[in-house]
Design a protein around this motif. Structure first.
Motif, short mmCIF file in Angstrom:
data_model
loop_
_atom_site.label_atom_id
_atom_site.label_comp_id
_atom_site.label_asym_id
_atom_site.label_seq_id
_atom_site.Cartn_x
_atom_site.Cartn_y
_atom_site.Cartn_z
N ASN A 137 -10.22 -15.35 40.87
CA ASN A 137 -10.04 -16.70 40.36
C ASN A 137 -10.03 -16.66 38.84
O ASN A 137 -10.44 -15.65 38.25
CB ASN A 137 -11.21 -17.62 40.77
N VAL A 138 -9.61 -17.73 38.22
CA VAL A 138 -9.94 -17.94 36.82
C VAL A 138 -11.36 -18.51 36.85
O VAL A 138 -11.57 -19.67 37.16
CB VAL A 138 -8.96 -18.92 36.14
N GLU A 139 -12.34 -17.66 36.54
CA GLU A 139 -13.73 -18.02 36.81
C GLU A 139 -14.20 -19.21 35.99
O GLU A 139 -14.98 -20.04 36.47
CB GLU A 139 -14.63 -16.81 36.57
N GLN A 140 -13.75 -19.31 34.75
CA GLN A 140 -14.17 -20.46 33.94
C GLN A 140 -13.67 -21.76 34.58
O GLN A 140 -14.40 -22.75 34.67
CB GLN A 140 -13.65 -20.35 32.52
N GLU A 141 -12.43 -21.74 35.06
CA GLU A 141 -11.88 -22.91 35.72
C GLU A 141 -12.67 -23.23 36.98
O GLU A 141 -12.96 -24.40 37.28
CB GLU A 141 -10.41 -22.66 36.07
N SER A 160 -17.09 -17.95 30.24
CA SER A 160 -15.92 -17.85 29.35
C SER A 160 -15.97 -16.59 28.50
O SER A 160 -14.97 -15.88 28.35
CB SER A 160 -15.86 -19.10 28.47
N THR A 161 -17.15 -16.29 27.95
CA THR A 161 -17.29 -15.09 27.11
C THR A 161 -17.05 -13.82 27.90
O THR A 161 -16.32 -12.91 27.46
CB THR A 161 -18.70 -15.06 26.50
N ILE A 162 -17.66 -13.74 29.10
CA ILE A 162 -17.49 -12.53 29.93
C ILE A 162 -16.05 -12.39 30.38
O ILE A 162 -15.48 -11.28 30.37
CB ILE A 162 -18.44 -12.59 31.14
N GLU A 163 -15.43 -13.50 30.78
CA GLU A 163 -14.06 -13.44 31.28
C GLU A 163 -13.10 -13.00 30.17
O GLU A 163 -12.21 -12.17 30.41
CB GLU A 163 -13.66 -14.80 31.83
N ARG A 164 -13.28 -13.52 28.98
CA ARG A 164 -12.43 -13.10 27.85
C ARG A 164 -12.60 -11.61 27.58
O ARG A 164 -11.62 -10.89 27.38
CB ARG A 164 -12.78 -13.90 26.60
N THR A 165 -13.86 -11.13 27.59
CA THR A 165 -14.12 -9.71 27.35
C THR A 165 -13.46 -8.85 28.41
O THR A 165 -12.88 -7.79 28.10
CB THR A 165 -15.62 -9.45 27.31
N ALA A 166 -13.52 -9.29 29.67
CA ALA A 166 -12.89 -8.54 30.75
C ALA A 166 -11.39 -8.41 30.53
O ALA A 166 -10.80 -7.34 30.73
CB ALA A 166 -13.18 -9.21 32.09
N TYR A 184 -4.82 -17.97 32.33
CA TYR A 184 -5.49 -17.02 31.44
C TYR A 184 -4.89 -17.08 30.04
O TYR A 184 -5.61 -17.09 29.03
CB TYR A 184 -5.35 -15.59 31.99
N ARG A 185 -3.58 -17.09 29.96
CA ARG A 185 -2.93 -17.13 28.66
C ARG A 185 -3.24 -18.42 27.91
O ARG A 185 -3.45 -18.42 26.70
CB ARG A 185 -1.42 -16.96 28.84
N ARG A 186 -3.28 -19.53 28.65
CA ARG A 186 -3.56 -20.82 28.02
C ARG A 186 -5.00 -20.87 27.49
O ARG A 186 -5.25 -21.35 26.38
CB ARG A 186 -3.36 -21.96 29.02
N ARG A 187 -5.93 -20.35 28.27
CA ARG A 187 -7.34 -20.45 27.90
C ARG A 187 -7.76 -19.40 26.87
O ARG A 187 -8.59 -19.68 26.00
CB ARG A 187 -8.22 -20.30 29.14
N TYR A 188 -7.23 -18.18 26.97
CA TYR A 188 -7.75 -17.08 26.17
C TYR A 188 -6.73 -16.44 25.23
O TYR A 188 -7.13 -15.73 24.30
CB TYR A 188 -8.31 -15.99 27.10
N ASP A 189 -5.45 -16.64 25.48
CA ASP A 189 -4.40 -16.06 24.65
C ASP A 189 -4.58 -14.55 24.48
O ASP A 189 -4.46 -14.00 23.38
CB ASP A 189 -4.36 -16.75 23.27
N VAL A 190 -4.91 -13.88 25.59
CA VAL A 190 -5.08 -12.43 25.58
C VAL A 190 -3.82 -11.78 26.15
O VAL A 190 -3.41 -12.09 27.27
CB VAL A 190 -6.32 -12.01 26.40
N GLN A 191 -3.22 -10.90 25.38
CA GLN A 191 -2.03 -10.18 25.82
C GLN A 191 -2.45 -8.87 26.47
O GLN A 191 -3.07 -8.01 25.84
CB GLN A 191 -1.10 -9.91 24.62
N THR A 192 -2.15 -8.72 27.74
CA THR A 192 -2.49 -7.51 28.47
C THR A 192 -1.46 -7.30 29.57
O THR A 192 -0.50 -8.08 29.69
CB THR A 192 -3.92 -7.60 29.05
N ASN A 193 -1.65 -6.27 30.35
CA ASN A 193 -0.74 -5.98 31.46
C ASN A 193 -1.20 -6.76 32.69
O ASN A 193 -2.14 -6.36 33.38
CB ASN A 193 -0.74 -4.48 31.74
#
Length: 400
Positions: A137-141, A160-166, A184-193
């Motif tokens: 899931n998106v855990e924060q949501e 939120s902090t743990i999910e972003r770090t993950a 995920y992109r909307r909440r954290y703007d993290v670029q990954t695979n």
């Protein structure tokens, strides 16, 4: 390929949706010659009394699960008793550092971590092996929809902090749907695979023929149900499921006022949180075998309007050849079309849709056939797992 899978609790044999996903994602790996070793940060509590704190289960050749009980792990689960996330689970893993855990990290070609809590701890212990975060899931949501009060808000902030770090530390992130990737992109703007591996069901759960009448009669007799038709809702005791179950009680009231010959079955631990005196509603509480209830049901009901991830229960309804009424939110992550695989309507229109299905046998049969074919063609774990295996092989190649 050596796969080290890490889960926050025991998985095999799977019973709830999260356990089915953890097992389903790797179910095809051994057939391709891979070795899967699952480390579970928990096990069956009765093993404490047997003194069996580390129990290994041989699931099949090349596929084992170690269930590791430890008081430190259980202490960090205390927030779960109050509906809060187990955000301290990773810290307990880092403190304990089980010997078998480090050996398997060194042995593995890829580490698959189910849920975000342990990802920071695992990445800190792994120097060269790619760590893949497998998201359910998106855990924060998920938790912000049920958060209540100062303490709940603090826990949600920690999520939120743990999910972003993950997301930031993982070599890749496995998601249930494109919707979760967008979130995920909307909440954290993290670029990954990001990798999409949808939820599924096992081939053995897809009914190829009509259910046995004897199972249906047993359920009706046990719960004293005499109506022509039964509407089924299945769920664990989880906030969005509780909301949906309360909606079903309201729908049952409307159905009775309209004279619909329909009984509503609420099956699973969610029913333990529901109090109703309605004659046309039965809450069973937890049951060990759902198949008799699927056999007894005529319609699958999915009045979900909150939460995160995707609803495995929806796939189970379809796999059991049930015509389904679902909300738009309840079908998220699935390519399910209104009037084709299910009736997709607002929860306020459920009674009208149920009335349609009660009166239109042809519609029931068409939805059941289309939904069954959709699951069989696109959501079998064997196929999903094989696709994930290819993706993980690519991650290993890119990481080396």
């Amino acid at each position: 390929m050596n796969v080290f899978q890490i889960t926050p609790t025991n998985v095999y044999p799977p019973s709830d949706g999260g356990q089915h996903r953890s097992h389903g994602l790797v179910t095809s790996f051994p057939t391709h010659g891979d070795v899967v070793y699952r480390y579970c940060q928990g096990g069956h509590l009765e093993n404490y009394f047997r003194g069996d704190l580390q129990q290994t289960i041989q699931i099949e050749d090349g596929y084992r699960e170690l269930q590791h009980l430890h008081p430190l792990f259980d202490l960090t689960r205390l927030p779960e008793l109050f509906g809060l996330p187990n955000v301290f689970l990773g810290a307990s893993l880092r403190l304990l550092k089980p010997a078998v855990f480090q050996r398997r990290i060194d042995w593995a070609d890829v580490i698959l971590v189910e849920l975000p809590w342990q990802v920071p701890a695992v990445t800190s212990l792994s120097d060269s092996t790619p760590v893949v975060y497998s998201s359910h899931n998106v855990e924060q949501e998920r938790f912000e929809s049920t958060s209540n009060g100062f303490i709940g808000d603090r826990f949600t902030s920690r999520v939120s902090t743990i999910e972003r770090t993950a997301l930031e530390q993982a070599a890749a992130v496995v998601c249930t749907s494109e919707r979760d990737i967008s979130e995920y992109r909307r909440r954290y703007d993290v670029q990954t695979n990001y990798i999409v591996s949808p939820n599924g069901v096992g081939r053995e759960t897809v009914w190829s023929e009509e259910p046995r009448e004897s199972a249906s009669r047993t359920v009706r007799r046990e719960h004293d149900i005499s109506t022509d038709m039964i509407g089924l809702f299945v769920g664990t005791d989880y906030g969005p499921n509780r909301e949906a179950a309360h909606e079903l009680v309201r729908i049952a009231t409307e159905a009775a006022e309209r004279g619909l010959d329909m009984h509503f079955l609420i099956v699973g631990s969610v029913g333990e949180s529901i109090t109703t005196q309605r004659d046309n509603v039965t809450c069973t509480g937890f049951v060990s075998d759902l198949d008799p209830y699927f056999a007894a049901a005529d319609i699958g009901l999915n009045p979900i309007d909150s939460g995160s991830g995707t609803n495995i229960k929806l796939l189970e309804y379809l796999a059991k050849r049930l015509p389904v009424v679902t909300t738009d939110f309840g079908r998220r992550g699935f390519q399910i079309t209104h009037e084709q695989e299910a009736l997709v309507v607002p929860v306020t229109a459920f009674t009208d849709s149920i009335a349609r299905l009660v009166s239109e046998r042809t519609l029931r049969e068409r939805l059941a056939a289309n939904g069954h074919e959709y699951v069989r063609e696109t959501h079998l774990w064997e196929r999903i797992s094989t696709d994930l295996r290819v993706q993980l092989s690519n991650v290993i190649a890119e990481y080396s």
